[in-house]
Enzyme design. Structure first.
Site, PDB file in Angstrom:
ATOM      1  N   GLN A 345     -34.620  49.048  24.345  1.00 30.86           N
ATOM      2  CA  GLN A 345     -35.499  50.296  24.107  1.00 30.86           C
ATOM      3  C   GLN A 345     -34.631  51.333  23.807  1.00 30.86           C
ATOM      4  OE1 GLN A 345     -37.037  51.283  28.124  1.00 30.86           O
ATOM      5  NE2 GLN A 345     -39.085  50.986  27.417  1.00 30.86           N
ATOM      6  N   THR A 516     -32.071  50.056  31.319  1.00 31.66           N
ATOM      7  CA  THR A 516     -31.714  48.747  32.152  1.00 31.66           C
ATOM      8  C   THR A 516     -32.797  48.044  31.924  1.00 31.66           C
ATOM      9  OG1 THR A 516     -30.020  49.599  33.940  1.00 31.66           O
ATOM     10  CG2 THR A 516     -31.282  47.526  34.088  1.00 31.66           C
ATOM     11  N   HIS A 517     -33.511  47.992  30.692  1.00 32.01           N
ATOM     12  CA  HIS A 517     -34.944  47.652  30.358  1.00 32.01           C
ATOM     13  C   HIS A 517     -34.861  46.476  29.076  1.00 32.01           C
ATOM     14  CE1 HIS A 517     -36.401  51.878  31.691  1.00 32.01           C
ATOM     15  NE2 HIS A 517     -35.942  51.057  32.507  1.00 32.01           N
ATOM     16  N   PRO A 518     -33.897  45.487  29.183  1.00 38.92           N
ATOM     17  CA  PRO A 518     -34.116  44.492  28.146  1.00 38.92           C
ATOM     18  C   PRO A 518     -35.362  43.645  28.591  1.00 38.92           C
ATOM     19  CG  PRO A 518     -32.292  43.853  29.836  1.00 38.92           C
ATOM     20  CD  PRO A 518     -32.667  45.454  29.975  1.00 38.92           C
ATOM     21  N   ASN A 556     -41.319  45.665  23.690  1.00 41.71           N
ATOM     22  CA  ASN A 556     -41.069  46.664  24.654  1.00 41.71           C
ATOM     23  C   ASN A 556     -41.662  47.954  24.300  1.00 41.71           C
ATOM     24  OD1 ASN A 556     -39.846  47.939  26.595  1.00 41.71           O
ATOM     25  ND2 ASN A 556     -37.807  47.091  26.250  1.00 41.71           N
TER      26      ASN A 556
END
Length: 589
Positions: A345, A516-518, A556
């Site tokens: 992101q 923390t959005h892989p 994403n």
């Protein structure tokens, strides 16, 4: 030789939120589950009772995976060398009971309707030639309408706070006018926003934009939740992200699904257990998992169904490490799909303003006491004459500013962030500056993926996971456009001066925290030819292995993943109960 345990119906890798959801749904119906968690126990009391320790939690990452024991390697592209991540930066994976859902910020989103049919939407509106070169954008195998009841159930179980923007097709004042229709209002009103959020909202309104408060998985008022728990409303203490909530206002597995699962007596959590691989039988199906306990002893836990419910990166690594005669390249990887469509992101702040002499009280509140505009997210604006697809949300900087981690973001007039003048400026204006922040979508590309590193290994001799990722031209162009919109909003707020403006996106690297959005790598789809799992997370080539979490996302969107992760887990739990256990090992239709 590994110690073998009695067989159970389900074993989950990790005891985070999706594992707890499955436990709360399956165990009351009589199914036996074991959750293997590599971290320690963590409960509201006593573990979060006195946890306002910035050095321990914000600086030394006490709730995160210990990088001395486990890490990842990164390279910007397949032609570059990869090196291990030795200190925290780009993301903060949690470790311990409840996983990352203990230290999350509480931002709770539903994705846009167009996010679920991203490729089709772009092609229909702009033509196939607008798909970025090398991109592998895909439609999801589930629509927003199919997922809406599960979004609704998850939000009500959490006691979500917010204002509905679209209630059964009717646009509501004060909410997000761009959101998809929801069947019910939020169960709780929104959190009170901070002073800078009010300033941001006023400026956006003057510019014709549509600000609204952040939807939150944090209770804005005290009450009793659907599980019978008595919970406090938010205290706006300023210690939320990277901290556990001492009054249970922030929703987590500890105050929602975990007690339900544990109270059945059929959900067992084993702590300090590191899963090494999923074991496979001669028929190609999973037989259970091998793990090492805190004493270094190896164990085998047999199970009819194995659920990879760890962090996105670990779910990918486990599938790749789990090999057998029928799956020589790993589970789900018979067609080389595992690790593909890895996305992240865009998260930095394009502009920071100084409001000299004005107290913003940025030490109070939390990441959800903000205002947001969605006017430039997804396809909420016409891209016909633009050189990119996709978009970003823009929002006022969250609170939680601490003395130990606030030395960046403020500079002198000549741009210095050091020296006597800068120190004096920091003393005067520590609480007088703030940024406008982005959260932008990340689309997948052929040269963005995760795989096993051929050189670096962990303490057990297994390869580390290697990440190949960098921004592409589409994302750079998107940033240029959004950064200018952010500056227009900041200018309308009339700061003393612009402290920093970044018209170009900074180069991606693993040293700077971004989110923390892989996501991706074990993506869901309609066929084994373009995905690893079906729409329930069931692995095509190993149907008694299920993947949960953001590893399933084909790409994403410009919003936090937790709401969608929860909704998908609810849907999977329902399908397992209603259909899978009646015909185990078969693919769910």
């Amino acid at each position: 030789m590994a110690k073998e345990h009695p067989k159970v119906d389900v074993v989950t890798i990790g005891a985070g939120w999706t594992s707890a959801i499955l436990g709360a749904k399956l165990c009351p119906d009589g199914y036996e589950m074991v959750a293997l968690e590599q971290g320690a126990k963590r409960w509201t009391y006593p573990d979060f009772a006195h946890d306002h320790d910035s050095l321990r939690f914000s600086v030394r990452y006490a709730m995160m995976v210990d990088l001395a024991r486990e890490t990842w390697t990164w390279r910007p592209n397949p032609q570059a060398p990869a090196l291990p991540m030795r200190q925290y930066g780009t993301f903060n994976p949690g470790e311990g009971l409840g996983g990352a859902a203990v230290h999350w910020s509480g931002q709770l989103w539903r994705f846009l309707e167009s996010d679920f049919r991203h490729r089709s939407y772009i092609v229909e509106r702009y033509g196939a030639d607008r798909l970025p070169n090398g991109s592998t954008i895909q439609d999801w195998p589930v629509t927003y309408d199919e997922l809406e009841p599960y979004y609704d159930a998850f939000e009500y179980d959490l006691g979500a706070s917010g204002i509905a923007g679209n209630l059964r097709g009717q646009i509501q004042p004060g909410g997000n006018p761009f959101e998809a229709p929801r069947s019910r209002p939020y169960p709780n009103p929104p959190l009170t926003v901070n002073h800078f959020a009010d300033m941001f909202g006023e400026a956006c309104t003057k510019l014709g934009l549509h600000p609204f408060p952040q939807p939150a998985g944090i209770l804005s008022r005290a009450g009793t939740d659907p599980f019978g728990n008595h919970r406090s409303g938010c205290l706006y203490c300023g210690f939320c992200t990277r901290f556990g909530c001492e009054v249970d206002a922030k929703s987590s597995p500890q105050n929602t699904h975990l007690p339900v699962a544990l109270d059945t007596g059929r959900y067992e959590v084993r702590l300090g257990c590191k899963v090494l691989r999923i074991e496979l039988g001669d028929d190609g199906l999973a037989t259970g998992v091998t793990y090492v306990d805190g004493e270094g002893e190896e164990h085998f836990q047999p199970a009819d169904l194995v659920v990879a419910s760890a962090f996105t990166l670990e779910n990918n690594r486990l599938l790749l490490l789990s090999k057998g005669p029928r799956h020589p390249n790993g589970i789900g990887n018979d067609r080389g799909r595992v690790g593909r469509n890895y996305t992240y992101q865009i998260y930095p702040a394009p502009v920071t303003g100084l409001f000299e002499g004005e107290r913003l009280n940025m030490y109070m509140g939390n990441t959800c006491t903000i205002n947001i505009v969605y006017d430039f997210n997804g396809d909420n604006f016409d891209h016909s004459d633009l050189d990119f697809v996709g978009g970003m949300q823009l929002y006022s900087e969250p609170c939680e500013r601490e003395a130990l981690n606030s030395v960046t973001g403020l500079t002198t007039k000549d741009g210095k962030s050091w020296g006597a003048e800068w120190k004096a400026q920091l003393a005067r204006n520590w609480d007088s500056y703030a940024s406008i922040v982005t959260e932008g979508e990340s689309i997948p590309y052929e040269d963005q993926f995760v795989d096993l590193d051929p050189y670096y290994k962990d303490r057990f001799g297994n390869p580390l996971l290697r990440i190949s990722f960098d921004w592409h031209d589409n994302e750079k162009a998107m940033w240029r456009f959004i950064a200018q919109r952010a500056k227009e909003i900041m200018d309308a707020m009339r700061p003393t001066r612009i402290v920093e403006f970044q018209p170009e996106i900074p180069a991606y690297n693993i040293h700077d925290y971004q989110s923390t959005h892989p996501t991706g790598g074990c993506i869901m789809g309609t066929s084994p030819a373009d995905s690893v799992t079906n729409s329930y997370g069931q692995v095509w080539d190993t149907p008694n292995v299920v993947v949960t979490g953001a590893a399933l996302f084909p790409q994403n969107p410009g919003a936090n993943p937790t709401g969608t992760v929860g909704a998908l887990a609810y849907r999977t739990a329902e399908a397992l109960l209603d259909r899978y256990f009646d015909d185990p090992g078969e693919l769910l239709g």
